[in-house]
Design an enzyme around this catalytic site. Sequence first.
Site, PDB file in Angstrom:
ATOM      1  NE  ARG A  43     -12.620  -3.588  -5.554  1.00 30.97           N
ATOM      2  CZ  ARG A  43     -11.446  -3.850  -4.974  1.00 30.97           C
ATOM      3  NH1 ARG A  43     -10.754  -2.859  -4.463  1.00 30.97           N
ATOM      4  NH2 ARG A  43     -10.971  -5.078  -4.901  1.00 30.97           N
ATOM      5  CE1 TYR A  95      -3.186  -2.888   0.233  1.00 30.97           C
ATOM      6  CE2 TYR A  95      -3.465  -2.478   2.566  1.00 30.97           C
ATOM      7  CZ  TYR A  95      -3.766  -3.197   1.437  1.00 30.97           C
ATOM      8  OH  TYR A  95      -4.679  -4.229   1.508  1.00 30.97           O
TER       9      TYR A  95
END
Length: 327
Positions: A203, A55
Amino acid sequence: MDKRKVGPFEVSAIGLGCMSLSSGYGPPAPREQAEQVLKGALDAGYTFFDTAAVYGMGHNETLIGEVLKDHRNEIVLASKCGLTNGDRREINGRPEVLKATCEASLKRLQTEVIDLYYLHRWDKRVPIEESVGALAELVAEGKIKAIGLSEVSAPTLRRAHAVHPIAALQTEYSPWTRNPEIAVLDACREIGAAFVAFSPVGRGFLAGGARNPQAFAEDDIRKAMPRFQGEAFAANLKLFDAFAAIARDAGCTPAQLCLAWLLQKDEIIVPIPGTTRPDHMRENAGAAEVRLSPDIVARLEATVNVGTVAGERYSAQLQASVDTEIA
């Protein structure tokens, strides 16, 4: 917040997925805002924080290490390996790479041990037994406490569990992504693993936060996902309007409807919604107090399901990188 079990740990029923603070849906959140989300999450009752080496290529672990180091004993910290090789993104499950990734993560996270360490993707060039064996050695060395897997099928989960107990399996699960119901949920129950649901509000789509794909940042991963493209997105937008109406009848927000639905599915499920906004973080925490009637659940499942959602979860290229059953 209510608590749930993840391996040897007791965690908040809803965890915080930290990816979006650094990558995935656009540029990193401003530092002050990211700190508000992370420290506010502690105040809101979150005790389960999920990050990964990939990430922001270390940015997210560094952020969490700096912001939460003084609260390390108050939280269960999860991170992941297997999607980086040094400073580049690469699916790589070789034991020496996983161990080197762990060493780098420990430094960025400013901790001596990672509570839950996932294999982020199974590198199909390396037997799952070898990759999990390397993680088992990290357990023996005291560098991690428990092992998890991400985006693997039920047979792969069982093979891994035969090498070392698997505390958690993580994959996408929400009203519009139901693949876990095929086999892996049952496999988790069978071996006693928790199921950690990422992208539990679709999402952002099922929270009402993705109504215009043209406004997505250039590096937004949703741009490559079929459900957010063309005719499929237009069809799904109509589906969201019906979903939002169910949320209103349930007396909660659409995001809370998703999370409450997951929590009521099974006590082994721990959703980990992510956000860059403190108000959304608090809204998500509030889902732990929502109770859905059987009628609301039935309406939700009749409205949003495998047959009504348009478009595949992943592009063919992305789907090839995971090891999950397809609905």
